[in-house]
Design a protein around this motif. Structure first.
Motif, mmCIF file in Angstrom:
data_model
loop_
_atom_site.group_PDB
_atom_site.id
_atom_site.type_symbol
_atom_site.label_atom_id
_atom_site.label_comp_id
_atom_site.label_asym_id
_atom_site.label_seq_id
_atom_site.Cartn_x
_atom_site.Cartn_y
_atom_site.Cartn_z
ATOM 1 N N PRO A 81 15.681 17.578 9.229
ATOM 2 C CA PRO A 81 16.787 17.899 10.157
ATOM 3 C C PRO A 81 16.585 17.378 11.580
ATOM 4 C CG PRO A 81 16.215 19.814 8.828
ATOM 5 C CD PRO A 81 15.174 18.763 8.552
ATOM 6 N N LYS A 82 15.332 17.301 12.051
ATOM 7 C CA LYS A 82 15.082 16.779 13.408
ATOM 8 C C LYS A 82 15.446 15.296 13.492
ATOM 9 C CE LYS A 82 13.493 19.917 16.223
ATOM 10 N NZ LYS A 82 14.545 20.449 17.068
ATOM 11 N N LEU A 83 15.062 14.522 12.474
ATOM 12 C CA LEU A 83 15.422 13.102 12.435
ATOM 13 C C LEU A 83 16.940 12.958 12.296
ATOM 14 C CD1 LEU A 83 14.745 10.100 12.366
ATOM 15 C CD2 LEU A 83 14.327 10.327 9.889
ATOM 16 N N PHE A 84 17.569 13.819 11.508
ATOM 17 C CA PHE A 84 19.026 13.787 11.361
ATOM 18 C C PHE A 84 19.689 13.972 12.728
ATOM 19 C CE2 PHE A 84 23.150 15.860 10.706
ATOM 20 C CZ PHE A 84 23.757 14.943 9.882
ATOM 21 N N GLU A 85 19.214 14.957 13.477
ATOM 22 C CA GLU A 85 19.773 15.206 14.812
ATOM 23 C C GLU A 85 19.595 13.981 15.710
ATOM 24 O OE1 GLU A 85 19.734 18.549 18.349
ATOM 25 O OE2 GLU A 85 18.202 18.658 16.779
ATOM 26 N N THR A 86 18.420 13.347 15.666
ATOM 27 C CA THR A 86 18.156 12.133 16.440
ATOM 28 C C THR A 86 19.122 11.021 16.030
ATOM 29 O OG1 THR A 86 15.831 12.714 16.678
ATOM 30 C CG2 THR A 86 16.400 10.402 17.025
ATOM 31 N N ASN A 87 19.320 10.849 14.727
ATOM 32 C CA ASN A 87 20.236 9.818 14.225
ATOM 33 C C ASN A 87 21.677 10.080 14.665
ATOM 34 O OD1 ASN A 87 18.120 8.512 12.978
ATOM 35 N ND2 ASN A 87 18.625 9.233 10.918
ATOM 36 N N VAL A 88 22.111 11.338 14.602
ATOM 37 C CA VAL A 88 23.473 11.686 15.038
ATOM 38 C C VAL A 88 23.644 11.344 16.512
ATOM 39 C CG1 VAL A 88 25.051 13.613 15.485
ATOM 40 C CG2 VAL A 88 23.885 13.451 13.280
ATOM 41 N N ARG A 89 22.684 11.731 17.334
ATOM 42 C CA ARG A 89 22.768 11.461 18.780
ATOM 43 C C ARG A 89 22.794 9.953 19.049
ATOM 44 N NH1 ARG A 89 25.087 15.134 21.389
ATOM 45 N NH2 ARG A 89 24.756 16.984 20.190
ATOM 46 N N ARG A 90 21.951 9.204 18.329
ATOM 47 C CA ARG A 90 21.910 7.754 18.501
ATOM 48 C C ARG A 90 23.256 7.138 18.118
ATOM 49 N NH1 ARG A 90 17.516 6.154 15.333
ATOM 50 N NH2 ARG A 90 16.153 6.633 17.062
ATOM 51 N N ALA A 91 23.814 7.568 16.989
ATOM 52 C CA ALA A 91 25.107 7.040 16.532
ATOM 53 C C ALA A 91 26.213 7.388 17.530
ATOM 54 C CB ALA A 91 25.442 7.580 15.146
ATOM 55 N N MET A 92 26.237 8.641 17.998
ATOM 56 C CA MET A 92 27.294 9.058 18.930
ATOM 57 C C MET A 92 27.179 8.344 20.275
ATOM 58 S SD MET A 92 27.928 13.119 17.968
ATOM 59 C CE MET A 92 27.458 13.608 19.568
ATOM 60 N N ALA A 93 25.969 7.913 20.627
ATOM 61 C CA ALA A 93 25.761 7.190 21.886
ATOM 62 C C ALA A 93 26.110 5.712 21.756
ATOM 63 C CB ALA A 93 24.315 7.348 22.340
ATOM 64 N N GLY A 94 26.455 5.272 20.536
ATOM 65 C CA GLY A 94 26.836 3.880 20.343
ATOM 66 C C GLY A 94 25.694 2.993 19.901
ATOM 67 N N GLY A 95 24.661 3.591 19.321
ATOM 68 C CA GLY A 95 23.506 2.813 18.887
ATOM 69 C C GLY A 95 23.540 2.490 17.404
ATOM 70 N N TYR A 96 22.387 2.117 16.906
ATOM 71 C CA TYR A 96 22.204 1.778 15.491
ATOM 72 C C TYR A 96 21.479 2.909 14.787
ATOM 73 C CZ TYR A 96 23.478 -3.160 15.770
ATOM 74 O OH TYR A 96 24.160 -4.335 15.902
ATOM 75 N N VAL A 97 21.856 3.136 13.527
ATOM 76 C CA VAL A 97 21.074 3.956 12.614
ATOM 77 C C VAL A 97 20.856 3.063 11.403
ATOM 78 C CG1 VAL A 97 20.976 6.038 11.189
ATOM 79 C CG2 VAL A 97 22.081 6.122 13.447
ATOM 80 N N GLY A 98 19.597 2.671 11.205
ATOM 81 C CA GLY A 98 19.317 1.685 10.164
ATOM 82 C C GLY A 98 20.008 0.376 10.524
ATOM 83 N N GLN A 99 20.752 -0.190 9.570
ATOM 84 C CA GLN A 99 21.459 -1.462 9.791
ATOM 85 C C GLN A 99 22.876 -1.258 10.332
ATOM 86 O OE1 GLN A 99 19.900 -4.497 9.216
ATOM 87 N NE2 GLN A 99 18.145 -3.150 8.964
ATOM 88 N N ASN A 100 23.280 -0.017 10.515
ATOM 89 C CA ASN A 100 24.670 0.285 10.895
ATOM 90 C C ASN A 100 24.808 0.562 12.384
ATOM 91 O OD1 ASN A 100 25.919 0.318 8.180
ATOM 92 N ND2 ASN A 100 24.416 1.958 7.862
ATOM 93 N N SER A 101 25.741 -0.161 13.007
ATOM 94 C CA SER A 101 26.026 0.083 14.417
ATOM 95 C C SER A 101 27.216 1.050 14.514
ATOM 96 C CB SER A 101 26.344 -1.211 15.144
ATOM 97 O OG SER A 101 27.565 -1.741 14.690
ATOM 98 N N PHE A 102 27.201 1.830 15.566
ATOM 99 C CA PHE A 102 28.247 2.820 15.788
ATOM 100 C C PHE A 102 28.842 2.619 17.175
ATOM 101 C CE2 PHE A 102 25.541 4.450 12.525
ATOM 102 C CZ PHE A 102 26.397 5.147 11.660
ATOM 103 N N THR A 103 30.089 2.993 17.322
ATOM 104 C CA THR A 103 30.769 2.928 18.601
ATOM 105 C C THR A 103 30.564 4.256 19.329
ATOM 106 O OG1 THR A 103 32.428 1.488 17.639
ATOM 107 C CG2 THR A 103 33.002 2.528 19.728
ATOM 108 N N ARG A 104 30.321 4.177 20.610
ATOM 109 C CA ARG A 104 30.113 5.397 21.398
ATOM 110 C C ARG A 104 31.309 6.337 21.232
ATOM 111 N NH1 ARG A 104 27.179 7.441 25.567
ATOM 112 N NH2 ARG A 104 28.318 8.723 27.073
ATOM 113 N N CYS A 105 31.022 7.603 20.937
ATOM 114 C CA CYS A 105 32.103 8.584 20.795
ATOM 115 C C CYS A 105 31.791 9.869 21.557
ATOM 116 C CB CYS A 105 32.378 8.873 19.314
ATOM 117 S SG CYS A 105 31.006 9.666 18.458
ATOM 118 N N MET A 106 30.890 9.789 22.525
ATOM 119 C CA MET A 106 30.579 10.945 23.370
ATOM 120 C C MET A 106 31.693 11.107 24.383
ATOM 121 S SD MET A 106 27.473 11.870 22.338
ATOM 122 C CE MET A 106 26.514 12.658 23.601
ATOM 123 N N HIS A 107 31.997 12.359 24.682
ATOM 124 C CA HIS A 107 33.025 12.580 25.729
ATOM 125 C C HIS A 107 32.441 13.310 26.891
ATOM 126 C CE1 HIS A 107 33.904 16.842 24.744
ATOM 127 N NE2 HIS A 107 33.645 16.480 23.508
#
Length: 184
Positions: free
Chosen positions: A158-184
């Motif tokens: 769960p700690k790594l999951f939380e880190t991955n969620v935060r990274r994705a929401m900040a617009g970063g990569y999780v593994g090979q997948n890039s995410f668009t920033r969605c923090m408000h």
């Protein structure tokens, strides 16, 4: 058998047009029910609804969910709703327009929510679906995943999951997948 009702309906339309009035577009039962559902919405303060095609197209709308607790707190997630004309006998089609790292939402935006599939019943409504989506963000479920990688991480670390969620929401990569920033 003569389609008497069709003939009478056509005669009525012709008579109305002869009066100089534009023809009246009849609402389907699904549109009437959806109109009632929308007028009775009781959304959490973290959810908003918008009609990008204007008030003449209630059958297609968007819902934004901004969780204020859990792994996804501080994020903003947009969902599109396409309501079929036979609503409420069929559930609306719901897709996430925000790419999200989530066990119950895949990277194409498909949503795994039981009430949108096998547990849909006509007594359910748009309000129920929005609360269900909101619940996915406050209580992600690793037992019924669409994104199996995210589900395994949530289950096992769960700690790594939380880190991955935060990274994705900040617009970063999780593994090979890039995410668009969605923090408000």
């Amino acid at each position: 058998m003569i389609k008497l009702f069709k003939v009478k309906e056509r005669q009525r339309e012709i008579a109305e047009n002869a009066n100089g009035k534009p023809p009246v577009k009849k609402q389907t039962a699904g549109e009437l029910r959806l109109h009632r559902d929308i007028s009775e919405l009781n959304l959490p303060k973290t959810c908003t609804i918008a009609f990008p095609n204007g008030k003449d197209d209630l059958m297609n709308f968007e819902v934004t969910i901004r969780p204020d607790e859990g792994y996804y707190a501080g994020g903003s997630f947009l969902f599109s709703f396409q309501v079929p004309s036979v609503y409420p006998h069929e559930a609306p089609k719901v897709k996430s327009k925000t790419k999200v790292y989530h066990p119950n939402i895949d990277l194409e935006g498909n949503v795994c929510l039981n009430i949108l599939r096998e547990d849909w019943k006509p007594v359910l409504n748009v309000n129920t679906i929005i609360y269900g989506l909101f619940h996915l963000f406050t209580q992600p479920n690793h037992e019924d995943p669409l994104n199996h990688d995210a589900a395994a991480v949530l289950r096992d670390n769960p700690k790594l999951f939380e880190t991955n969620v935060r990274r994705a929401m900040a617009g970063g990569y999780v593994g090979q997948n890039s995410f668009t920033r969605c923090m408000h």
